[in-house]
Write a protein that holds these residues in place. Structure first.
Motif, PDB file in Angstrom:
ATOM      1  N   THR A   1     -21.129  49.440  11.720  1.00  0.00           N
ATOM      2  CA  THR A   1     -20.926  48.293  12.609  1.00  0.00           C
ATOM      3  C   THR A   1     -19.711  47.452  12.241  1.00  0.00           C
ATOM      4  OG1 THR A   1     -22.254  46.704  11.351  1.00  0.00           O
ATOM      5  CG2 THR A   1     -23.435  48.174  12.864  1.00  0.00           C
ATOM      6  N   ASP A   2     -19.031  47.780  11.166  1.00  0.00           N
ATOM      7  CA  ASP A   2     -17.899  46.980  10.671  1.00  0.00           C
ATOM      8  C   ASP A   2     -18.358  45.630  10.140  1.00  0.00           C
ATOM      9  OD1 ASP A   2     -15.969  48.971  11.595  1.00  0.00           O
ATOM     10  OD2 ASP A   2     -16.333  48.180  13.604  1.00  0.00           O
ATOM     11  N   GLY A   3     -19.518  45.599   9.519  1.00  0.00           N
ATOM     12  CA  GLY A   3     -19.953  44.368   8.871  1.00  0.00           C
ATOM     13  C   GLY A   3     -20.688  43.395   9.758  1.00  0.00           C
ATOM     14  N   HIS A   4     -21.725  43.871  10.453  1.00  0.00           N
ATOM     15  CA  HIS A   4     -22.540  42.955  11.248  1.00  0.00           C
ATOM     16  C   HIS A   4     -23.127  41.849  10.371  1.00  0.00           C
ATOM     17  CE1 HIS A   4     -23.607  45.232  15.213  1.00  0.00           C
ATOM     18  NE2 HIS A   4     -22.358  44.816  15.176  1.00  0.00           N
ATOM     19  N   ILE A   5     -23.159  40.655  10.936  1.00  0.00           N
ATOM     20  CA  ILE A   5     -23.653  39.505  10.190  1.00  0.00           C
ATOM     21  C   ILE A   5     -25.126  39.661   9.820  1.00  0.00           C
ATOM     22  CG2 ILE A   5     -24.354  38.135  12.208  1.00  0.00           C
ATOM     23  CD1 ILE A   5     -22.482  36.828   9.072  1.00  0.00           C
ATOM     24  N   ASP A   6     -25.891  40.433  10.602  1.00  0.00           N
ATOM     25  CA  ASP A   6     -27.329  40.544  10.307  1.00  0.00           C
ATOM     26  C   ASP A   6     -27.621  41.428   9.106  1.00  0.00           C
ATOM     27  OD1 ASP A   6     -26.949  43.062  11.439  1.00  0.00           O
ATOM     28  OD2 ASP A   6     -28.659  42.924  12.813  1.00  0.00           O
ATOM     29  N   THR A   7     -26.587  41.981   8.486  1.00  0.00           N
ATOM     30  CA  THR A   7     -26.757  42.672   7.213  1.00  0.00           C
ATOM     31  C   THR A   7     -26.283  41.816   6.040  1.00  0.00           C
ATOM     32  OG1 THR A   7     -24.556  43.723   7.226  1.00  0.00           O
ATOM     33  CG2 THR A   7     -26.350  44.886   8.338  1.00  0.00           C
ATOM     34  N   LEU A   8     -25.755  40.624   6.351  1.00  0.00           N
ATOM     35  CA  LEU A   8     -25.069  39.847   5.321  1.00  0.00           C
ATOM     36  C   LEU A   8     -25.573  38.423   5.159  1.00  0.00           C
ATOM     37  CD1 LEU A   8     -21.448  41.021   6.220  1.00  0.00           C
ATOM     38  CD2 LEU A   8     -22.806  41.773   4.249  1.00  0.00           C
ATOM     39  N   VAL A   9     -25.656  37.669   6.251  1.00  0.00           N
ATOM     40  CA  VAL A   9     -26.015  36.246   6.174  1.00  0.00           C
ATOM     41  C   VAL A   9     -26.957  35.888   7.312  1.00  0.00           C
ATOM     42  CG1 VAL A   9     -25.156  33.872   6.052  1.00  0.00           C
ATOM     43  CG2 VAL A   9     -23.706  35.750   5.238  1.00  0.00           C
ATOM     44  N   ARG A  10     -28.054  35.183   6.977  1.00  0.00           N
ATOM     45  CA  ARG A  10     -29.011  34.754   7.992  1.00  0.00           C
ATOM     46  C   ARG A  10     -29.336  33.270   7.793  1.00  0.00           C
ATOM     47  NH1 ARG A  10     -31.968  39.003   9.925  1.00  0.00           N
ATOM     48  NH2 ARG A  10     -32.389  37.568  11.653  1.00  0.00           N
ATOM     49  N   PHE A  11     -29.544  32.567   8.892  1.00  0.00           N
ATOM     50  CA  PHE A  11     -29.953  31.171   8.844  1.00  0.00           C
ATOM     51  C   PHE A  11     -31.453  31.046   8.615  1.00  0.00           C
ATOM     52  CE2 PHE A  11     -26.117  30.245  11.582  1.00  0.00           C
ATOM     53  CZ  PHE A  11     -25.537  29.307  10.741  1.00  0.00           C
TER      54      PHE A  11
ATOM     55  N   LYS B   1     -32.001  24.349   7.314  1.00  0.00           N
ATOM     56  CA  LYS B   1     -30.686  24.252   6.680  1.00  0.00           C
ATOM     57  C   LYS B   1     -30.596  25.104   5.418  1.00  0.00           C
ATOM     58  CE  LYS B   1     -28.072  20.730   6.923  1.00  0.00           C
ATOM     59  NZ  LYS B   1     -27.411  19.409   6.764  1.00  0.00           N
ATOM     60  N   GLY B   2     -30.925  26.363   5.579  1.00  0.00           N
ATOM     61  CA  GLY B   2     -30.764  27.314   4.497  1.00  0.00           C
ATOM     62  C   GLY B   2     -29.973  28.518   4.963  1.00  0.00           C
ATOM     63  N   LEU B   3     -29.405  29.238   4.006  1.00  0.00           N
ATOM     64  CA  LEU B   3     -28.707  30.487   4.271  1.00  0.00           C
ATOM     65  C   LEU B   3     -29.233  31.546   3.312  1.00  0.00           C
ATOM     66  CD1 LEU B   3     -24.860  29.736   4.612  1.00  0.00           C
ATOM     67  CD2 LEU B   3     -26.455  30.327   6.432  1.00  0.00           C
ATOM     68  N   VAL B   4     -29.628  32.668   3.867  1.00  0.00           N
ATOM     69  CA  VAL B   4     -30.015  33.827   3.060  1.00  0.00           C
ATOM     70  C   VAL B   4     -28.811  34.757   3.039  1.00  0.00           C
ATOM     71  CG1 VAL B   4     -31.615  35.746   2.832  1.00  0.00           C
ATOM     72  CG2 VAL B   4     -32.422  33.555   3.733  1.00  0.00           C
ATOM     73  N   VAL B   5     -28.320  35.067   1.853  1.00  0.00           N
ATOM     74  CA  VAL B   5     -27.083  35.826   1.717  1.00  0.00           C
ATOM     75  C   VAL B   5     -27.334  37.099   0.916  1.00  0.00           C
ATOM     76  CG1 VAL B   5     -24.665  35.757   0.992  1.00  0.00           C
ATOM     77  CG2 VAL B   5     -25.814  33.648   1.709  1.00  0.00           C
ATOM     78  N   GLN B   6     -26.895  38.224   1.474  1.00  0.00           N
ATOM     79  CA  GLN B   6     -26.983  39.491   0.752  1.00  0.00           C
ATOM     80  C   GLN B   6     -25.822  39.572  -0.235  1.00  0.00           C
ATOM     81  OE1 GLN B   6     -29.323  42.467   0.952  1.00  0.00           O
ATOM     82  NE2 GLN B   6     -28.241  42.250  -1.002  1.00  0.00           N
ATOM     83  N   THR B   7     -26.143  39.444  -1.513  1.00  0.00           N
ATOM     84  CA  THR B   7     -25.132  39.606  -2.554  1.00  0.00           C
ATOM     85  C   THR B   7     -25.543  40.775  -3.446  1.00  0.00           C
ATOM     86  OG1 THR B   7     -26.124  38.139  -4.220  1.00  0.00           O
ATOM     87  CG2 THR B   7     -24.762  37.103  -2.502  1.00  0.00           C
ATOM     88  N   ALA B   8     -24.797  40.973  -4.512  1.00  0.00           N
ATOM     89  CA  ALA B   8     -25.135  42.015  -5.486  1.00  0.00           C
ATOM     90  C   ALA B   8     -25.228  41.384  -6.874  1.00  0.00           C
ATOM     91  CB  ALA B   8     -24.097  43.133  -5.459  1.00  0.00           C
ATOM     92  N   PHE B   9     -25.773  40.150  -6.917  1.00  0.00           N
ATOM     93  CA  PHE B   9     -25.832  39.417  -8.174  1.00  0.00           C
ATOM     94  C   PHE B   9     -26.610  40.171  -9.252  1.00  0.00           C
ATOM     95  CE2 PHE B   9     -29.863  38.210  -6.286  1.00  0.00           C
ATOM     96  CZ  PHE B   9     -30.726  38.115  -7.373  1.00  0.00           C
ATOM     97  N   ASN B  10     -27.504  41.046  -8.824  1.00  0.00           N
ATOM     98  CA  ASN B  10     -28.337  41.790  -9.760  1.00  0.00           C
ATOM     99  C   ASN B  10     -27.593  42.909 -10.464  1.00  0.00           C
ATOM    100  OD1 ASN B  10     -28.422  42.804  -6.954  1.00  0.00           O
ATOM    101  ND2 ASN B  10     -29.583  44.505  -7.816  1.00  0.00           N
ATOM    102  N   ASN B  11     -26.402  43.246  -9.976  1.00  0.00           N
ATOM    103  CA  ASN B  11     -25.657  44.365 -10.557  1.00  0.00           C
ATOM    104  C   ASN B  11     -24.147  44.111 -10.450  1.00  0.00           C
ATOM    105  OD1 ASN B  11     -24.717  46.763 -11.567  1.00  0.00           O
ATOM    106  ND2 ASN B  11     -25.456  48.026  -9.865  1.00  0.00           N
ATOM    107  N   PRO B  12     -23.568  43.399 -11.423  1.00  0.00           N
ATOM    108  CA  PRO B  12     -22.128  43.110 -11.372  1.00  0.00           C
ATOM    109  C   PRO B  12     -21.243  44.358 -11.376  1.00  0.00           C
ATOM    110  CG  PRO B  12     -23.225  41.677 -12.948  1.00  0.00           C
ATOM    111  CD  PRO B  12     -24.230  42.716 -12.549  1.00  0.00           C
TER     112      PRO B  12
END
Length: 351
Positions: A203-213, A217-228
């Motif tokens: 999809t070229d980076g759809h937002i629904d795989t990355l950031v959700r409201f 007033k919160g943001l759920v963000v897909q990061t990789a903090f668990n594995n640098p």
């Protein structure tokens, strides 16, 4: 269309969720039994949340589908011919002026002509229109539902990588996109992120795989903090910095990133952010991975007051998508009341 109409956030009260049934004519064929198992679990959980399902099924597959969907399920089976089952990206969206809710559709071209989406692009006008109280308004813009996310204040978010694929809308500028989002979707503000993409994501980076409201007033963000050491770590960390800058007053909830490859050794875009919010429930993809428990706990914190349910979506990610991608929610006030009433006592075939 004036900006008196606004795209509804996903947590607005819903009267249905639309799905398209996987069959051997879709790309699900190698995992058909497992994929159908995910759909049946999703249907069950939606029904438990008092959400009936509109299920698009190829005419030749209706009998087989009836043999698998429980007769007591609140499901309306609608005959339809489609290319694939990623309903999020070609199903109609819903806007409201506070008094009425109007379905709207954009053009779907297979995520920038990567795949043939001609049948999918016709589903709204040829099939779903018959279920709606109002005519579906067509907007002359290539855009997928998974590419945008909005909150109750009208703040819309998307990604530059997706929007600027020239095979969607040519060389349309991000400024022009922002104007369109204001005009067509009633966006009061737009943030377009420059970072964030998962390998294997068509999809070229759809937002629904990355950031959700979240509603508070919160943001759920897909990061990789668990594995640098993960190859996605830097790009997703840059996305996190963008989120903190653009939404300084929001609470940020970071999701861990699982590492899943297919039988050919290709990395799969398994995102925990690809969840569905439906009537005070959050249906979350899990992948039978060590990170599942932490992801669910994080989403429970982000969506206080919601019931959070994990659904095994490992079969779905084999085709490079997940739970949110196969769904499209329908807010109250869109579907004809007599149609909704007809599925209140078990499976029905729409005729």
């Amino acid at each position: 269309m004036t900006n008196h109409y606004k795209l509804l956030p996903e947590w607005a009260t819903q009267e249905s969720v639309i799905l398209a049934w996987p069959d051997k004519q879709t790309d699900w064929q190698p995992w058909l039994e497992q994929a159908r198992g995910v759909y049946l679990d999703l249907i069950r959980q939606l029904n438990l949340a008092s959400v009936p399902v509109i299920l698009l099924v190829r005419q030749t597959e209706i009998d087989a589908c009836l043999g698998l969907v429980p007769k007591s399920a609140n499901v309306l089976i609608v005959a339809a011919d489609f290319d694939d089952t990623w309903l999020r990206d070609y199903g109609f969206l819903s806007i409201s002026n506070g008094e009425s809710v109007t379905p709207i559709e954009f053009t779907f071209n297979g995520w920038g002509d990567k795949f043939d989406g001609s049948k999918d692009n016709g589903i709204n006008s040829t099939v779903l229109q018959h279920l709606c109280k109002e005519a579906i308004r067509k907007i002359d813009l290539v855009l997928e539902g998974g590419a945008i996310e909005i909150d109750q204040a009208g703040h819309l978010i998307s990604t530059a990588l997706c929007l600027q694929n020239p095979k969607r809308n040519g060389n349309k500028s991000l400024t022009d996109y922002e104007r369109d989002f204001t005009s067509y979707l009633g966006a009061t503000a737009t943030t377009i992120f420059q970072h964030g993409h998962l390998e294997g994501d068509d999809t070229d980076g759809h937002i629904d795989t990355l950031v959700r409201f979240t509603p508070n007033k919160g943001l759920v963000v897909q990061t990789a903090f668990n594995n640098p050491q993960d190859q996605h770590y830097e790009g997703l960390h840059d996305l996190l910095i963008e989120c903190k800058s653009a939404f300084a007053q929001h609470q940020i909830f970071e999701l861990p990133l699982p590492h899943i490859v297919n039988s050919e050794g290709k990395r799969l875009p398994a995102s925990y952010a690809n969840f569905l919010i439906s009537n005070k429930h959050v249906l979350c993809p899990v992948y039978q991975q060590p990170e599942d428990e932490l992801a669910l706990e994080t989403i429970k914190k982000a969506y206080s007051g919601f019931k959070v349910i994990g659904i095994n979506c490992l079969p779905l990610v084999q085709q490079f998508g997940s739970l949110h991608c196969i769904t499209m929610q329908v807010p109250e006030g869109v579907i004809k009341p007599e149609i909704l009433q007809s599925v209140s006592n078990g499976v029905r075939i729409y005729e």
